[in-house]
Scaffold this active site. Structure first.
Site, PDB file in Angstrom:
ATOM      1  N   GLU A 147       0.892  -1.315   0.161  1.00  0.00           N
ATOM      2  CA  GLU A 147       0.038  -0.027  -0.079  1.00  0.00           C
ATOM      3  C   GLU A 147       0.961   1.484   0.110  1.00  0.00           C
ATOM      4  O   GLU A 147       0.779   2.142   0.794  1.00  0.00           O
ATOM      5  CB  GLU A 147      -1.030  -0.145   1.307  1.00  0.00           C
ATOM      6  CG  GLU A 147      -1.919  -1.167   1.194  1.00  0.00           C
ATOM      7  CD  GLU A 147      -2.682  -1.354   2.325  1.00  0.00           C
ATOM      8  OE1 GLU A 147      -2.898  -0.430   3.256  1.00  0.00           O
ATOM      9  OE2 GLU A 147      -3.439  -2.453   2.635  1.00  0.00           O
ATOM     10  N   ASN A 188       1.801  -5.204  -3.439  1.00  0.00           N
ATOM     11  CA  ASN A 188       0.615  -5.709  -2.601  1.00  0.00           C
ATOM     12  C   ASN A 188      -0.272  -4.256  -2.421  1.00  0.00           C
ATOM     13  O   ASN A 188       0.509  -3.423  -1.686  1.00  0.00           O
ATOM     14  CB  ASN A 188       0.748  -6.485  -1.632  1.00  0.00           C
ATOM     15  CG  ASN A 188      -0.533  -6.998  -0.939  1.00  0.00           C
ATOM     16  OD1 ASN A 188      -1.417  -7.482  -2.022  1.00  0.00           O
ATOM     17  ND2 ASN A 188      -1.006  -6.971  -0.019  1.00  0.00           N
ATOM     18  N   HIS A 224     -10.336  -6.289  -1.278  1.00  0.00           N
ATOM     19  CA  HIS A 224     -11.406  -6.182  -0.105  1.00  0.00           C
ATOM     20  C   HIS A 224     -12.551  -5.281  -0.715  1.00  0.00           C
ATOM     21  O   HIS A 224     -12.445  -4.259  -1.130  1.00  0.00           O
ATOM     22  CB  HIS A 224     -10.575  -5.161   0.910  1.00  0.00           C
ATOM     23  CG  HIS A 224      -9.539  -5.887   1.663  1.00  0.00           C
ATOM     24  ND1 HIS A 224      -9.812  -6.766   2.579  1.00  0.00           N
ATOM     25  CD2 HIS A 224      -8.235  -5.499   1.758  1.00  0.00           C
ATOM     26  CE1 HIS A 224      -8.892  -7.266   3.192  1.00  0.00           C
ATOM     27  NE2 HIS A 224      -7.945  -6.571   2.792  1.00  0.00           N
ATOM     28  N   GLU A 254      -5.897 -10.963  -0.360  1.00  0.00           N
ATOM     29  CA  GLU A 254      -6.841 -10.633   0.745  1.00  0.00           C
ATOM     30  C   GLU A 254      -8.255 -10.523   0.715  1.00  0.00           C
ATOM     31  O   GLU A 254      -8.951  -9.751   1.089  1.00  0.00           O
ATOM     32  CB  GLU A 254      -6.131  -9.144   1.298  1.00  0.00           C
ATOM     33  CG  GLU A 254      -4.782  -8.850   1.746  1.00  0.00           C
ATOM     34  CD  GLU A 254      -4.426  -7.786   2.256  1.00  0.00           C
ATOM     35  OE1 GLU A 254      -5.307  -7.176   2.862  1.00  0.00           O
ATOM     36  OE2 GLU A 254      -3.110  -7.632   2.269  1.00  0.00           O
ATOM     37  N   ASP A 256     -12.085 -10.268   0.686  1.00  0.00           N
ATOM     38  CA  ASP A 256     -13.287 -10.592   1.490  1.00  0.00           C
ATOM     39  C   ASP A 256     -14.421  -9.610   0.828  1.00  0.00           C
ATOM     40  O   ASP A 256     -14.046  -8.662   0.206  1.00  0.00           O
ATOM     41  CB  ASP A 256     -13.179 -10.440   2.979  1.00  0.00           C
ATOM     42  CG  ASP A 256     -12.277  -9.030   3.269  1.00  0.00           C
ATOM     43  OD1 ASP A 256     -12.245  -8.160   2.398  1.00  0.00           O
ATOM     44  OD2 ASP A 256     -11.867  -9.015   4.543  1.00  0.00           O
TER      45      ASP A 256
HETATM   46  O1  9MR Z   1      -6.651  -7.874   9.372  1.00  0.00           O
HETATM   47  C1  9MR Z   1      -5.611  -7.015   9.780  1.00  0.00           C
HETATM   48  C2  9MR Z   1      -5.872  -6.574  11.159  1.00  0.00           C
HETATM   49  O2  9MR Z   1      -6.070  -7.403  12.079  1.00  0.00           O
HETATM   50  C3  9MR Z   1      -4.884  -5.332  11.532  1.00  0.00           C
HETATM   51  O3  9MR Z   1      -5.083  -4.637  13.107  1.00  0.00           O
HETATM   52  C4  9MR Z   1      -4.563  -4.316  10.398  1.00  0.00           C
HETATM   53  C5  9MR Z   1      -3.154  -3.459  10.961  1.00  0.00           C
HETATM   54  O4  9MR Z   1      -2.185  -4.283  11.082  1.00  0.00           O
HETATM   55  O5  9MR Z   1      -4.290  -5.273   9.265  1.00  0.00           O
HETATM   56  C6  9MR Z   1      -5.204  -5.794   8.837  1.00  0.00           C
HETATM   57  O6  9MR Z   1      -4.797  -6.458   7.399  1.00  0.00           O
HETATM   58  C7  9MR Z   1      -4.649  -5.660   6.694  1.00  0.00           C
HETATM   59  C8  9MR Z   1      -3.483  -6.103   5.808  1.00  0.00           C
HETATM   60  O7  9MR Z   1      -2.449  -6.512   6.642  1.00  0.00           O
HETATM   61  C9  9MR Z   1      -2.967  -5.167   4.552  1.00  0.00           C
HETATM   62  N1  9MR Z   1      -4.245  -4.844   3.804  1.00  0.00           N
HETATM   63  C10 9MR Z   1      -5.585  -4.187   4.609  1.00  0.00           C
HETATM   64  C11 9MR Z   1      -5.890  -5.479   5.635  1.00  0.00           C
HETATM   65  C12 9MR Z   1      -7.309  -4.940   6.513  1.00  0.00           C
HETATM   66  O8  9MR Z   1      -6.885  -3.819   6.887  1.00  0.00           O
END
Ligand code: 9MR
Length: 339
Positions: A147, A188, A224, A254, A256
């Site tokens: 990101e 990513n 997402h 990822e 959902d």
């Molecule tokens: O699902 C993850 C959540 O449990 C964490 O608190 C958050 C911060 O680290 O990250 C979430 O996962 C993210 C992923 O690492 C990168 N893309 C977006 C995902 C959803 O926010």
């Protein structure tokens, strides 16, 4: 000894039902996976059982993030990530590494610092060298940079970008490649699946990196999604194709699908969700360079999305009690049809 090894392999394989996501996906040479949360993996037998039965690739949801593996300047902690890798090994699954460089989930010792450019370059290099070396040979791929681009297609305002400048991206790839030349290295990002400003910016970034010989193997599409504005399947297909022309793979990393933003009864929204899952899997299946289809979890019991008590969010393919939802059945059907 050889006979014993063969026996163990056969036993593990024969426990996988012929109607399961992983069995069907394997026949097509695609990986199907889920993000894994360290806690239920440790103490919820049902969670472990469904995960091992249905998926052949895992991504640690948080266990490899900077804050988790490098909580203090001079201390690394790989306990949670190692437990996930050991589970994967037992069940004959691959693992995707997530993630080396991100603007989020960094420890306070980093966020609250005033490091100079030179210091931050040293910190990042040491972090990447240590983490990638620790997992060397155990991961199929790494989300090296996560990101880095804003929704408008500009470079984001991470600490790395602000202090080091855009060069941090190519350095991260080069350093990761030095320590694990076998792992596929991915950029990513979110909301860059279809065609538009954001995916153009991702495309331009990776094209430039490839042209300059930076070791980059693929792009992760986070996926997402919600019911209101999912990307058009034909746009996703075109986007995957233009990346193929650059010699790049795509992993859906990822996925959902939120249902609370949709209209209609819950049953109708679950059906709409199922159809989005199925369309995206089909696009991936049909693209020779789309090699992995990974969900951000698998059960609505464990999701990063906010749960409201009156209308709980249900973005995944198994419900809170591990019962398959319409989305699960749609994925099975899609895999069977295209077999
Ligand atoms: O699902 C993850 C959540 O449990 C964490 O608190 C958050 C911060 O680290 O990250 C979430 O996962 C993210 C992923 O690492 C990168 N893309 C977006 C995902 C959803 O926010």
């Amino acid at each position: 000894m050889l006979t014993l090894t063969l026996l163990i392999v056969t036993t593990t394989e024969s426990r996988i039902p012929r109607i399961s996501l992983r069995f069907l996906a394997q026949q097509q040479g695609i990986w199907i996976g889920a993000a894994v949360s360290a806690q239920p993996l440790k103490n919820d037998a049902h969670y472990q059982e469904v995960l091992a039965r249905e998926f052949n690739i895992l991504t640690p949801e948080n266990a490899m993030k900077f804050k988790t593996v490098h909580p203090e300047r001079l201390r690394y902690d790989f306990t949670k990530a190692d437990a996930i890798i050991s589970f994967a090994k037992t069940h004959n699954m691959q693992v995707r590494g997530h993630t080396l460089v991100w603007y989020k989930s960094n420890p306070d010792w980093l966020n609250k610092s005033n490091f100079t450019r030179e210091q931050l370059l040293d910190i990042l290099q040491e972090h990447i060298y240590t983490v990638v070396s620790h997992f060397r040979g155990k991961l199929v791929s790494w989300d090296v940079v996560n990101e880095a681009i804003t929704p408008e297609g500009k470079m984001g305002g991470s600490l790395w970008q602000k202090v080091i400048g855009s060069e941090y991206i190519e350095l991260a790839f080069r350093w990761a490649h030095e320590k694990d030349p076998q792992a596929g290295l991915f950029y990513n990002d979110v909301s860059g699946e279809g065609l538009g400003q954001k995916s153009d910016a991702i495309y331009n970034l990776v094209k430039d990196l490839r042209q300059r010989g930076v070791p980059l193997d693929g792009v992760g599409f986070q996926m997402h999604l919600n019911l209101k504005s999912p990307p058009k399947p034909q746009d996703v297909a075109k986007n995957i194709e233009r990346l193929a022309e650059l010699g790049l793979e795509v992993h859906i990393t990822e996925m959902d699908v939120e249902i609370n933003t949709g209209i209609g009864t819950r049953k109708e929204r679950l059906a709409a969700q199922a159809s989005i899952y199925s369309q995206m899997l089909q696009v991936c299946q049909e693209a020779p360079n789309c090699k992995a289809f990974v969900l951000w979890g698998f059960t609505d019991r464990h999701t990063w999305l906010r749960q409201s008590p009156d209308d709980p969010e249900a973005p995944l393919i198994f419900d809170q009690f591990y019962r398959p939802k319409p989305a699960y059945k749609a994925l099975i059907k899609t895999l069977q049809q295209n077999n």
